[in-house]
Design a protein around this motif. Structure first.
Motif, PDB file in Angstrom:
ATOM      1  N   ARG A  76       0.871  -1.142  -0.114  1.00  0.00           N
ATOM      2  CA  ARG A  76       0.054  -0.058  -0.163  1.00  0.00           C
ATOM      3  C   ARG A  76       0.685   1.242   0.052  1.00  0.00           C
ATOM      4  NH1 ARG A  76      -4.141   0.953  -2.252  1.00  0.00           N
ATOM      5  NH2 ARG A  76      -5.177  -0.893  -1.360  1.00  0.00           N
ATOM      6  N   LEU A  77       1.860   1.108   0.762  1.00  0.00           N
ATOM      7  CA  LEU A  77       2.829   2.300   0.820  1.00  0.00           C
ATOM      8  C   LEU A  77       3.288   2.512  -0.708  1.00  0.00           C
ATOM      9  CD1 LEU A  77       4.460   4.424   2.704  1.00  0.00           C
ATOM     10  CD2 LEU A  77       6.270   2.709   2.723  1.00  0.00           C
ATOM     11  N   HIS A  78       3.661   1.484  -1.662  1.00  0.00           N
ATOM     12  CA  HIS A  78       4.155   1.615  -2.952  1.00  0.00           C
ATOM     13  C   HIS A  78       3.135   1.899  -3.616  1.00  0.00           C
ATOM     14  CE1 HIS A  78       8.115  -0.707  -1.921  1.00  0.00           C
ATOM     15  NE2 HIS A  78       8.166   0.380  -1.458  1.00  0.00           N
ATOM     16  N   HIS A  79       1.779   1.629  -3.739  1.00  0.00           N
ATOM     17  CA  HIS A  79       0.750   1.757  -4.523  1.00  0.00           C
ATOM     18  C   HIS A  79      -0.450   2.467  -3.898  1.00  0.00           C
ATOM     19  CE1 HIS A  79       3.157  -1.632  -6.004  1.00  0.00           C
ATOM     20  NE2 HIS A  79       2.916  -1.309  -6.924  1.00  0.00           N
ATOM     21  N   PRO A  80      -0.252   3.720  -3.192  1.00  0.00           N
ATOM     22  CA  PRO A  80      -1.343   4.291  -2.640  1.00  0.00           C
ATOM     23  C   PRO A  80      -2.739   4.421  -3.288  1.00  0.00           C
ATOM     24  CG  PRO A  80       0.183   5.778  -3.353  1.00  0.00           C
ATOM     25  CD  PRO A  80       0.805   4.523  -3.880  1.00  0.00           C
ATOM     26  N   GLY A  81      -2.728   4.652  -4.588  1.00  0.00           N
ATOM     27  CA  GLY A  81      -4.000   5.001  -5.265  1.00  0.00           C
ATOM     28  C   GLY A  81      -4.531   3.503  -5.925  1.00  0.00           C
ATOM     29  N   ASP A  82      -3.710   2.622  -5.992  1.00  0.00           N
ATOM     30  CA  ASP A  82      -4.263   1.099  -6.767  1.00  0.00           C
ATOM     31  C   ASP A  82      -5.099   0.572  -6.053  1.00  0.00           C
ATOM     32  OD1 ASP A  82      -2.471   2.160  -8.454  1.00  0.00           O
ATOM     33  OD2 ASP A  82      -1.036   0.624  -8.124  1.00  0.00           O
ATOM     34  N   HIS A  83      -5.915  -0.397  -6.672  1.00  0.00           N
ATOM     35  CA  HIS A  83      -6.965  -1.242  -6.148  1.00  0.00           C
ATOM     36  C   HIS A  83      -6.574  -2.724  -6.852  1.00  0.00           C
ATOM     37  CE1 HIS A  83      -9.741   1.683  -4.172  1.00  0.00           C
ATOM     38  NE2 HIS A  83      -9.261   2.205  -5.234  1.00  0.00           N
ATOM     39  N   ASP A  84      -5.905  -3.505  -6.039  1.00  0.00           N
ATOM     40  CA  ASP A  84      -5.674  -4.908  -6.292  1.00  0.00           C
ATOM     41  C   ASP A  84      -5.963  -5.917  -5.307  1.00  0.00           C
ATOM     42  OD1 ASP A  84      -4.809  -7.045  -7.968  1.00  0.00           O
ATOM     43  OD2 ASP A  84      -2.817  -6.028  -8.553  1.00  0.00           O
TER      44      ASP A  84
ATOM     45  N   ILE B   1       8.312  -8.668  -3.034  1.00  0.00           N
ATOM     46  CA  ILE B   1       8.838  -7.552  -2.803  1.00  0.00           C
ATOM     47  C   ILE B   1      10.541  -7.544  -3.134  1.00  0.00           C
ATOM     48  CG2 ILE B   1       7.596  -6.915  -0.511  1.00  0.00           C
ATOM     49  CD1 ILE B   1       9.765  -7.998   1.139  1.00  0.00           C
ATOM     50  N   TRP B   2      11.052  -6.846  -3.650  1.00  0.00           N
ATOM     51  CA  TRP B   2      12.292  -6.633  -3.824  1.00  0.00           C
ATOM     52  C   TRP B   2      13.308  -5.826  -2.948  1.00  0.00           C
ATOM     53  CZ3 TRP B   2       8.418  -7.069  -7.014  1.00  0.00           C
ATOM     54  CH2 TRP B   2       8.615  -7.971  -8.172  1.00  0.00           C
ATOM     55  N   VAL B   3      14.359  -6.645  -2.319  1.00  0.00           N
ATOM     56  CA  VAL B   3      14.970  -5.890  -1.278  1.00  0.00           C
ATOM     57  C   VAL B   3      16.529  -5.662  -2.070  1.00  0.00           C
ATOM     58  CG1 VAL B   3      15.793  -5.918   0.805  1.00  0.00           C
ATOM     59  CG2 VAL B   3      13.657  -6.861   0.599  1.00  0.00           C
TER      60      VAL B   3
ATOM     61  N   LEU C 220       6.126  -4.476   7.493  1.00  0.00           N
ATOM     62  CA  LEU C 220       7.690  -4.148   7.619  1.00  0.00           C
ATOM     63  C   LEU C 220       8.033  -3.136   8.688  1.00  0.00           C
ATOM     64  CD1 LEU C 220       9.200  -4.470   4.047  1.00  0.00           C
ATOM     65  CD2 LEU C 220       8.934  -6.494   5.613  1.00  0.00           C
ATOM     66  N   PRO C 221       9.198  -3.252   9.350  1.00  0.00           N
ATOM     67  CA  PRO C 221       9.512  -1.899  10.214  1.00  0.00           C
ATOM     68  C   PRO C 221       9.760  -1.078   9.476  1.00  0.00           C
ATOM     69  CG  PRO C 221      10.948  -3.605  10.609  1.00  0.00           C
ATOM     70  CD  PRO C 221       9.841  -4.051   9.710  1.00  0.00           C
ATOM     71  N   THR C 222       9.617   0.150  10.116  1.00  0.00           N
ATOM     72  CA  THR C 222      10.002   1.520   9.152  1.00  0.00           C
ATOM     73  C   THR C 222      11.598   1.443   8.888  1.00  0.00           C
ATOM     74  OG1 THR C 222      10.359   2.645  11.476  1.00  0.00           O
ATOM     75  CG2 THR C 222       8.105   2.694  10.343  1.00  0.00           C
ATOM     76  N   ARG C 223      12.230   0.877   9.498  1.00  0.00           N
ATOM     77  CA  ARG C 223      13.704   1.071   9.272  1.00  0.00           C
ATOM     78  C   ARG C 223      14.225   0.178   8.031  1.00  0.00           C
ATOM     79  NH1 ARG C 223      13.350  -2.451  13.734  1.00  0.00           N
ATOM     80  NH2 ARG C 223      14.218  -4.618  13.165  1.00  0.00           N
ATOM     81  N   THR C 224      13.374  -0.671   7.751  1.00  0.00           N
ATOM     82  CA  THR C 224      13.859  -1.418   6.508  1.00  0.00           C
ATOM     83  C   THR C 224      12.860  -0.877   5.269  1.00  0.00           C
ATOM     84  OG1 THR C 224      11.822  -2.931   6.733  1.00  0.00           O
ATOM     85  CG2 THR C 224      13.692  -3.544   7.960  1.00  0.00           C
ATOM     86  N   ILE C 225      12.305   0.274   5.425  1.00  0.00           N
ATOM     87  CA  ILE C 225      11.483   0.669   4.163  1.00  0.00           C
ATOM     88  C   ILE C 225      12.654   1.246   2.991  1.00  0.00           C
ATOM     89  CG2 ILE C 225      10.008   2.107   3.260  1.00  0.00           C
ATOM     90  CD1 ILE C 225       8.776   0.131   5.037  1.00  0.00           C
ATOM     91  N   PRO C 226      13.540   1.984   3.531  1.00  0.00           N
ATOM     92  CA  PRO C 226      14.438   2.420   2.349  1.00  0.00           C
ATOM     93  C   PRO C 226      15.229   1.222   1.521  1.00  0.00           C
ATOM     94  CG  PRO C 226      14.610   3.721   4.452  1.00  0.00           C
ATOM     95  CD  PRO C 226      14.048   2.517   4.748  1.00  0.00           C
TER      96      PRO C 226
ATOM     97  N   ARG D  82      10.656  -2.204  -4.426  1.00  0.00           N
ATOM     98  CA  ARG D  82       9.494  -2.209  -4.915  1.00  0.00           C
ATOM     99  C   ARG D  82       8.662  -3.601  -4.625  1.00  0.00           C
ATOM    100  NH1 ARG D  82       9.038  -5.016 -10.336  1.00  0.00           N
ATOM    101  NH2 ARG D  82      11.073  -5.889 -10.818  1.00  0.00           N
ATOM    102  N   SER D  83       7.468  -3.281  -4.742  1.00  0.00           N
ATOM    103  CA  SER D  83       6.504  -4.660  -4.613  1.00  0.00           C
ATOM    104  C   SER D  83       5.494  -4.730  -5.461  1.00  0.00           C
ATOM    105  CB  SER D  83       6.166  -4.597  -3.231  1.00  0.00           C
ATOM    106  OG  SER D  83       5.062  -3.000  -3.045  1.00  0.00           O
ATOM    107  N   ALA D  84       4.857  -6.081  -5.577  1.00  0.00           N
ATOM    108  CA  ALA D  84       3.976  -6.374  -6.614  1.00  0.00           C
ATOM    109  C   ALA D  84       3.156  -7.451  -6.163  1.00  0.00           C
ATOM    110  CB  ALA D  84       4.561  -6.774  -7.919  1.00  0.00           C
ATOM    111  N   ILE D  85       1.707  -7.504  -6.806  1.00  0.00           N
ATOM    112  CA  ILE D  85       0.895  -8.675  -6.593  1.00  0.00           C
ATOM    113  C   ILE D  85       0.776  -9.527  -7.830  1.00  0.00           C
ATOM    114  CG2 ILE D  85      -1.380  -9.340  -5.945  1.00  0.00           C
ATOM    115  CD1 ILE D  85      -1.749  -6.821  -4.211  1.00  0.00           C
ATOM    116  N   GLY D  86       1.171 -10.550  -7.728  1.00  0.00           N
ATOM    117  CA  GLY D  86       1.181 -11.290  -8.828  1.00  0.00           C
ATOM    118  C   GLY D  86      -0.276 -11.834  -9.304  1.00  0.00           C
ATOM    119  N   SER D  87      -0.523 -12.874 -10.085  1.00  0.00           N
ATOM    120  CA  SER D  87      -1.840 -13.451 -10.580  1.00  0.00           C
ATOM    121  C   SER D  87      -2.129 -14.651  -9.968  1.00  0.00           C
ATOM    122  CB  SER D  87      -1.580 -13.704 -12.096  1.00  0.00           C
ATOM    123  OG  SER D  87      -1.338 -12.467 -12.775  1.00  0.00           O
ATOM    124  N   ILE D  88      -3.337 -15.200  -9.681  1.00  0.00           N
ATOM    125  CA  ILE D  88      -3.848 -16.160  -9.157  1.00  0.00           C
ATOM    126  C   ILE D  88      -3.597 -17.300 -10.215  1.00  0.00           C
ATOM    127  CG2 ILE D  88      -5.677 -17.508  -7.951  1.00  0.00           C
ATOM    128  CD1 ILE D  88      -6.712 -14.479  -7.190  1.00  0.00           C
TER     129      ILE D  88
END
Length: 262
Positions: free
Chosen positions: A40-48, A93-95, A67-73, A77-83
């Motif tokens: 939601r942090l990466h996609h504030p306006g998306d509906h998935d 998520i990509w770290v 995730l805790p705030t210290r790991t956000i930087p 990116r993050s994504a929701i795949g297909s069912i």
């Protein structure tokens, strides 16, 4: 769901999306632990959505990375795949970890040798190599050792080509699956659901080759190293040693002793 108003969608007309007791517990947990919903942090306006309920004909986003705030930087990116395999979609998520590099070592993918076309191509390369290099001024040892490097290069080339073809097919099926899913999420019609089911079936069939290769690799690993002094046996013995370790004792006066010196 973190926010039922935007993280749920029902196919029933006039259905009200109200918060359930589980939603309230999740919201309280996120607030108390000070975690962040990274998607939601990466996609504030998306509906998935990540889950589809067949009995209720509804979508919801209930698979989360908190995730805790210290790991956000560190999260790029993050994504929701297909069912595809089940009624849940993978959430990724990509770290980016600073100062880390991944190693690489080549191993023969023996599953490609099950193809008659690949065997014919490898045999043709072998015949051509020995026809062109079996000369009087080249010793048999050098000829044999050099052929390993040459054939390794050909096998890497064949494996890369087959991987590109397989990945191209998977990407095409994933794109079709995403389109069918988006259409079904919008319409909830039976026709769109049937088309979605067909694409899912094709994708599962394409992924079976990877599953078969993983199973064959696991069976071979257990066959080769299960009864040898190797990493697999060392891990098994380490767990047994930990389970038999005595960490404390009690005296007749029910006084715990933690130090062997006492």
């Amino acid at each position: 769901a973190p926010a039922p108003a935007i993280d749920r969608k029902s196919g029933a007309l006039g259905a009200r999306l109200t918060a359930s007791p589980q939603d309230a517990l999740l919201a309280r947990f996120i607030h108390d632990t000070q975690l962040l919903d990274i998607w939601r942090l990466h996609h504030p306006g998306d509906h998935d959505f990540s889950f589809y309920s067949h009995p209720h004909s509804s979508y919801s986003r209930i698979d989360l990375f908190l995730l805790p705030t210290r790991t956000i930087p560190l999260t790029t990116r993050s994504a929701i795949g297909s069912i595809s395999w089940s009624d849940h979609a993978p959430v990724s998520i990509w770290v980016k970890l600073p100062g880390t590099r991944s190693g690489w070592s080549w191993r023969l993918n023996s599953s490609i040798l099950q193809s008659a076309a690949v065997l014919e191509e490898v045999s043709a390369h072998l015949d051509r190599y020995f026809e062109e290099n079996d000369l009087d001024d080249i010793g048999p040892d050098s000829l044999w050792l050099a052929h390993k490097a040459v054939m390794r290069g050909h096998l890497i080339q064949i494996g890369s080509r087959l991987k590109r073809e397989r990945m191209s097919l998977l990407v095409e099926l994933q794109e079709r699956l995403a389109d069918r899913e988006a259409a079904h999420k919008s319409s909830h019609s039976q026709a769109d659901f049937d088309a979605l089911t067909t694409v899912r079936r094709e994708l599962r069939s394409a992924l079976l080759t990877d599953v078969a290769r993983s199973l064959a690799w696991t069976r071979r690993t257990f066959y080769e190293y299960s009864n040898k002094a190797h990493t697999m046996l060392a891990r098994k013995l380490r767990n047994q040693t930990r389970s038999k370790l005595v960490t404390s004792a009690r005296t007749p006066q029910v006084r715990s002793l933690l130090s062997p010196a006492r």
